[in-house]
Design an enzyme around this catalytic site. Structure first.
Site, mmCIF file in Angstrom:
data_model
loop_
_atom_site.group_PDB
_atom_site.id
_atom_site.type_symbol
_atom_site.label_atom_id
_atom_site.label_comp_id
_atom_site.label_asym_id
_atom_site.label_seq_id
_atom_site.Cartn_x
_atom_site.Cartn_y
_atom_site.Cartn_z
ATOM 1 N N SER A 104 0.836 -1.203 0.000
ATOM 2 C CA SER A 104 0.000 0.000 0.000
ATOM 3 C C SER A 104 0.865 1.245 0.000
ATOM 4 C CB SER A 104 -0.862 -0.015 1.266
ATOM 5 O OG SER A 104 -1.416 1.253 1.522
ATOM 6 N N TYR A 128 -0.969 0.280 10.093
ATOM 7 C CA TYR A 128 -1.262 -0.452 8.854
ATOM 8 C C TYR A 128 -0.097 -0.335 7.877
ATOM 9 C CZ TYR A 128 -3.473 -1.471 4.347
ATOM 10 O OH TYR A 128 -3.760 -1.969 3.111
ATOM 11 N N LYS A 132 2.746 -3.133 6.493
ATOM 12 C CA LYS A 132 2.986 -3.350 5.062
ATOM 13 C C LYS A 132 4.474 -3.169 4.745
ATOM 14 C CE LYS A 132 -1.212 -4.121 3.344
ATOM 15 N NZ LYS A 132 -1.544 -5.457 2.769
#
Lengths: 307, 307
Positions: A104, A128, A132
């Site tokens: 992402s 998050y 990643k």
């Protein structure tokens, strides 16, 4: 103050300990006690003026640190991915599958240059994105070591996401197009000058296919790639909606500024120079936001919208 | 071929599955079977021409993936650091210590710009550097979330490392100075034009102290910093040794090129523009390699060497 020195048996650890004992203070605070830790026993300095504890243990021993199991924040995205990578590694029999990891643009954190280049560093501002970024590092290292043949692709924010309005902070980018096209109102929580990086679901699927089929050797050791996308402001999104579907549809967007969402979005990437992925054959389906809206109408709405 | 789609219940996963079933092939290979996996049950596509298995499980569940415990490659540097960070996080009672993490320039991997800037990306070429890069990400995220107050510092290669000749691939940078100064021969396994990034033990200790005492707010969210150092070639090292200790000492260096070590060193950083750390108050002790050698003679050899 009490200072814990980890790796105290190592060369720098020993020199640091000596220096701290000589200074008797760290910054403007007096050192009242020290604990020296290492996996092999650190030597206890002789004649120290303060109490010094020496501890030898292995933090990586699950028996002495059961807390990992209870650690939820990184459970799905980090532990899950890592366990999967390990399952591949341990499969044996020469198993070395192509593994495509959906990463992402959340691996990047503000402040940014005007367009983020392929060699810009990863300083995520959300857990998050942190997970990643860690998985990207593991994928590259497992691939380098020959355990698997991984390619990581950083997807732009998908627009227009089909389905119900999304509760994610990024949901409004899609909501303000999808809902009006379906005859419903949608809330815009940020100002029209917010710029972001988008791709429609069509190239997102195409990226995954290309990552699964490309010659991974062309990526060399740098196996995590920012995918091409379209940089546009919310204002440009709305102008495209007016061109494709008319003013009446665009009038279904209600402006309700939300300071919390605005503060989150402030840290997000606005634009990329995704040169490397293009050179490696990743291509987009859309040239303008008009295309993104037309693709949604074609793929999700059977060619029709509520005028 | 058999394709496993993870996250198959998600939007992109569903669209990817549809596309693969429609194509019937991935690249030039026919798809004979698919497995759709997610933590919630993916919908099994109707009327598929090939066998499709649907699997619902959680890779992050330790009971279903006991392999993590057996995973050695990242045990000390990754699992150990993470368990320690979690111990801090779980300590409670408002415990939020300054934690200084000793990272490494091994977080970077070739090819490099002439001088690596503060915003250059991390693409390590060793598992050691991979683990350091992951710990940097965890440190930044744990600090952002208020679990601790971390600063990560990427030390240059320490030169001259005291003690016995080091078996690490980087050992020769110190060996070719320390051993001749002690009257012993040392092996140089690379060519004299190899350039690398160094600091003496003095600033290394100073960096740790400054990282422990600085106002961490000045680092903002970007808490991992490349430390200042001295960029020099092996030839410049040797020239400095001749100036400080004489030609006879430098003649104790034996040139024995080692292709394996040369291939490792080829991927290492050569020079940095460590502007940000200098702005945040990290300072070096040496201006030239002559200084590095003089510091060793002063701090480790009581002011004398074997001429």
């Amino acid at each position: 103050m009490h200072i814990l020195v980890l790796g105290a048996a190592g060369m720098v650890g020993r020199k640091l300990t000596e220096r701290l004992l000589r200074d008797g203070r760290l910054g403007d605070r007096e050192i009242s006690r020290m604990t020296l830790h290492d996996v092999v026993a650190p030597t206890k300095p002789a004649n120290a003026a303060i109490p010094i504890s020496v501890v030898t243990s292995d933090f990586a021993d699950p028996d002495t640190a059961a807390s990992l199991v209870g650690h939820r924040p990184y459970r799905i995205n980090l532990d899950g991915t890592r366990m999967l990578l390990d399952a591949i590694r341990l499969a044996g029999g020469g198993y070395k599958p192509r593994a495509v990891f959906t990463s992402s643009i959340a691996v990047f954190g503000a402040p940014f240059p005007e367009a983020i280049g392929d060699e810009f560093f990863q300083t995520p501002l959300l857990s998050y994105g942190t997970q990643k970024a860690i998985c990207e590092l593991l994928l590259a290292d497992y691939s380098r070591r020959g355990f698997m043949d991984g390619i990581g692709i950083r997807l732009p924010t998908i627009c227009i996401r089909p389905g119900l309005p999304n509760k994610a902070a990024s949901g409004f980018f899609s909501n303000i197009l999808r809902e009006p096209l379906a005859g419903k109102e949608a809330v815009l929580p940020v100002s029209e000058d917010v710029r972001h990086w988008h791709a429609s679901p069509r190239p997102a699927v195409g990226f995954l296919i290309h990552a699964a089929t490309m010659d991974s050797a062309t990526a060399g050791a740098r196996r995590n790639l920012t995918m091409p996308g379209l940089s546009a402001t919310v204002g440009e999104e709305i102008a495209a909606l007016k061109r494709v579907a008319g003013d009446k549809v665009a009038a279904r967007i209600k402006r309700e500024p939300d300071p919390f969402i605005m503060s989150i979005v402030d840290g997000w990437p606005r634009n990329f120079d995704a040169r490397r992925a293009r050179q490696l054959g990743f291509t987009t389906a859309e040239q303008t936001f008009d295309d993104i809206i037309k693709i949604h109408i074609e793929d999700e709405l059977g060619g029709k919208f509520v005028a």
